[in-house]
Write a protein that holds these residues in place. Structure first.
Motif, PDB file in Angstrom:
ATOM      1  N   GLU A 130       0.821  -1.209   0.000  1.00 19.96           N
ATOM      2  CA  GLU A 130       0.000   0.000   0.000  1.00 19.96           C
ATOM      3  C   GLU A 130       0.855   1.260   0.000  1.00 19.96           C
ATOM      4  N   ARG A 131       1.933   1.250   0.763  1.00 15.86           N
ATOM      5  CA  ARG A 131       2.796   2.419   0.807  1.00 15.86           C
ATOM      6  C   ARG A 131       3.614   2.571  -0.469  1.00 15.86           C
ATOM      7  N   ALA A 132       4.008   1.459  -1.056  1.00 14.68           N
ATOM      8  CA  ALA A 132       4.697   1.532  -2.342  1.00 14.68           C
ATOM      9  C   ALA A 132       3.783   2.138  -3.397  1.00 14.68           C
ATOM     10  N   SER A 133       2.518   1.757  -3.387  1.00 10.35           N
ATOM     11  CA  SER A 133       1.563   2.288  -4.353  1.00 10.35           C
ATOM     12  C   SER A 133       1.443   3.807  -4.212  1.00 10.35           C
ATOM     13  N   THR A 134       1.357   4.284  -2.978  1.00 14.70           N
ATOM     14  CA  THR A 134       1.239   5.721  -2.736  1.00 14.70           C
ATOM     15  C   THR A 134       2.488   6.471  -3.188  1.00 14.70           C
ATOM     16  N   HIS A 135       3.653   6.009  -2.743  1.00 10.55           N
ATOM     17  CA  HIS A 135       4.905   6.702  -3.065  1.00 10.55           C
ATOM     18  C   HIS A 135       5.197   6.684  -4.561  1.00 10.55           C
ATOM     19  N   LEU A 136       5.051   5.521  -5.196  1.00  9.91           N
ATOM     20  CA  LEU A 136       5.427   5.417  -6.602  1.00  9.91           C
ATOM     21  C   LEU A 136       4.460   6.146  -7.517  1.00  9.91           C
ATOM     22  N   SER A 137       3.205   6.234  -7.137  1.00 11.06           N
ATOM     23  CA  SER A 137       2.252   7.003  -7.945  1.00 11.06           C
ATOM     24  C   SER A 137       2.651   8.467  -7.970  1.00 11.06           C
ATOM     25  N   GLU A 150       3.147  10.963 -20.068  1.00 10.17           N
ATOM     26  CA  GLU A 150       2.133  10.544 -19.114  1.00 10.17           C
ATOM     27  C   GLU A 150       2.070   9.022 -19.057  1.00 10.17           C
ATOM     28  N   ALA A 151       2.086   8.496 -17.845  1.00 11.22           N
ATOM     29  CA  ALA A 151       1.949   7.045 -17.677  1.00 11.22           C
ATOM     30  C   ALA A 151       0.473   6.676 -17.742  1.00 11.22           C
ATOM     31  N   SER A 152       0.166   5.626 -18.469  1.00  8.06           N
ATOM     32  CA  SER A 152      -1.228   5.192 -18.555  1.00  8.06           C
ATOM     33  C   SER A 152      -1.693   4.554 -17.253  1.00  8.06           C
ATOM     34  N   GLU A 153      -0.737   3.993 -16.514  1.00  8.27           N
ATOM     35  CA  GLU A 153      -1.074   3.294 -15.275  1.00  8.27           C
ATOM     36  C   GLU A 153       0.194   3.104 -14.461  1.00  8.27           C
ATOM     37  N   VAL A 154       0.065   3.157 -13.145  1.00  4.66           N
ATOM     38  CA  VAL A 154       1.176   2.849 -12.244  1.00  4.66           C
ATOM     39  C   VAL A 154       0.719   1.731 -11.324  1.00  4.66           C
ATOM     40  N   VAL A 155       1.418   0.595 -11.373  1.00  8.26           N
ATOM     41  CA  VAL A 155       0.997  -0.571 -10.596  1.00  8.26           C
ATOM     42  C   VAL A 155       2.165  -1.105  -9.774  1.00  8.26           C
ATOM     43  N   ILE A 156       1.836  -1.865  -8.745  1.00 10.99           N
ATOM     44  CA  ILE A 156       2.831  -2.514  -7.895  1.00 10.99           C
ATOM     45  C   ILE A 156       2.795  -4.013  -8.168  1.00 10.99           C
ATOM     46  N   ARG A 157       3.958  -4.612  -8.267  1.00 13.59           N
ATOM     47  CA  ARG A 157       4.062  -6.030  -8.596  1.00 13.59           C
ATOM     48  C   ARG A 157       5.044  -6.728  -7.660  1.00 13.59           C
ATOM     49  N   ASN A 158       5.002  -8.050  -7.681  1.00 19.36           N
ATOM     50  CA  ASN A 158       5.895  -8.871  -6.872  1.00 19.36           C
ATOM     51  C   ASN A 158       7.023  -9.407  -7.746  1.00 19.36           C
ATOM     52  N   PHE A 159       7.871  -8.516  -8.244  1.00 19.94           N
ATOM     53  CA  PHE A 159       8.995  -8.930  -9.068  1.00 19.94           C
ATOM     54  C   PHE A 159      10.049  -9.619  -8.206  1.00 19.94           C
ATOM     55  N   SER A 160      10.729 -10.593  -8.794  1.00 25.28           N
ATOM     56  CA  SER A 160      11.772 -11.286  -8.043  1.00 25.28           C
ATOM     57  C   SER A 160      13.173 -10.812  -8.411  1.00 25.28           C
ATOM     58  N   GLN A 161      13.348 -10.263  -9.620  1.00 30.84           N
ATOM     59  CA  GLN A 161      14.686  -9.933 -10.092  1.00 30.84           C
ATOM     60  C   GLN A 161      14.859  -8.481 -10.528  1.00 30.84           C
ATOM     61  N   ARG A 162      13.826  -7.664 -10.438  1.00 30.24           N
ATOM     62  CA  ARG A 162      13.977  -6.283 -10.898  1.00 30.24           C
ATOM     63  C   ARG A 162      13.146  -5.354 -10.026  1.00 30.24           C
ATOM     64  N   GLY A 164      11.645  -2.470 -11.336  1.00 37.16           N
ATOM     65  CA  GLY A 164      10.554  -1.836 -12.064  1.00 37.16           C
ATOM     66  C   GLY A 164      10.574  -2.208 -13.522  1.00 37.16           C
ATOM     67  N   SER A 165       9.524  -1.802 -14.230  1.00 37.51           N
ATOM     68  CA  SER A 165       9.442  -2.040 -15.667  1.00 37.51           C
ATOM     69  C   SER A 165       8.493  -1.021 -16.288  1.00 37.51           C
ATOM     70  N   ALA A 166       8.623  -0.862 -17.596  1.00 37.05           N
ATOM     71  CA  ALA A 166       7.728   0.014 -18.353  1.00 37.05           C
ATOM     72  C   ALA A 166       7.411  -0.689 -19.665  1.00 37.05           C
ATOM     73  N   ASN A 167       6.145  -0.663 -20.065  1.00 35.73           N
ATOM     74  CA  ASN A 167       5.808  -1.302 -21.334  1.00 35.73           C
ATOM     75  C   ASN A 167       5.400  -0.268 -22.375  1.00 35.73           C
ATOM     76  N   GLN A 168       5.173  -0.727 -23.595  1.00 38.63           N
ATOM     77  CA  GLN A 168       4.895   0.178 -24.705  1.00 38.63           C
ATOM     78  C   GLN A 168       3.532   0.840 -24.587  1.00 38.63           C
ATOM     79  N   LEU A 172       3.659   1.706 -15.998  1.00 39.20           N
ATOM     80  CA  LEU A 172       4.835   1.572 -15.152  1.00 39.20           C
ATOM     81  C   LEU A 172       4.520   0.603 -14.015  1.00 39.20           C
ATOM     82  N   ALA A 173       5.408  -0.330 -13.787  1.00 36.84           N
ATOM     83  CA  ALA A 173       5.222  -1.313 -12.718  1.00 36.84           C
ATOM     84  C   ALA A 173       6.446  -1.298 -11.820  1.00 36.84           C
TER      85      ALA A 173
END
Length: 233
Positions: A130-137, A150-162, A164-168, A172-173
């Protein structure tokens, strides 16, 4: 030869070598630097690289968490203590909350003692998430405004090796664990991914853009590579 990734940029005059918590080795080199020279430098640092990789492996192995009162955890780069309280009520609120410099978690009576550590860990993950979502947004919007995108969406994920990421599609995750890091390192990850909305690679143009909005990004990137392994549950 040691596997590695190489990025070239006009902003560097020397070679910069990093070993990441995942074990990956990366080099930032001046534009036009010969690959043979990069390989020569990396092979010359082989013993140091292997030592760093083993250091990160040991870090991952040496932190068995019990999720009991008194254990220390990171949030925004600072360590705090966990306080666990078990009460008899079946309907007690079990959400985590920070109070008096401690993360307090109440465990209701219906949670079996054999499941208590799993229950506490999940409550902690939710709290961090929840705090990651607030800060990263907030941070993503700030850096996107600086870049005029402009980012279309900012989401939080359970990545194991990175981190963050950004797609086309402009999404932003971010890894929820990044909120354990100090603010300058969280800023770096947010700025890094925002720049990917313009350059979806690690080309020289990407690094120049990142340097424009964060001139000291290299020191932050290196610090995250050094400290990243300790931001775990």
């Amino acid at each position: 030869m040691i596997p590695l990734s190489v990025a070239r940029t006009d902003s560097r005059q020397t070679l910069a070598l990093s070993v990441h918590p995942s074990g990956e080795v990366s080099v930032v080199a001046p534009k036009g630097e010969r690959l043979t020279r990069i390989i020569e430098m990396v092979n010359g640092k082989r013993a140091w690289i292997i030592k760093q990789q083993e250091h990160f492996r040991q870090l991952h192995r040496s932190w068995p968490r019990r999720f009991v009162s008194g254990e220390s955890y990171y949030y925004l780069g600072r360590q705090f203590r966990l306080k666990v309280t078990r009460i008899g009520s079946q309907s007690a609120c079990s959400n985590a909350r920070m109070r008096g410099g401690r993360l307090q978690i109440t465990v209701p009576a219906y949670v079996a003692s054999t499941k208590e550590s799993d229950f506490i860990r999940q409550r902690m993950v939710t709290w961090y998430w929840e705090r990651a979502s607030t800060h990263l947004s907030v941070l993503s919007n700030r850096f996107c405004q600086m870049l005029g995108v402009e980012a279309s969406e900012v989401v939080i994920r359970n990545f194991s090796q990175r981190w963050g990421s950004a797609n086309q599609n402009g999404r932003l995750a971010f890894n929820w664990r990044i909120v354990m890091a100090p603010r300058p390192l969280i800023d770096y990850v947010a700025a890094h991914e925002a720049c990917h909305l313009i350059h979806n690679d690690h080309s020289a143009d990407f690094w120049r853009l990142l340097e424009r909005i964060m001139p000291d990004y290299e020191s932050r990137r290196l610090q995250l590579a050094i400290d990243g392994a300790k931001f775990q549950l």
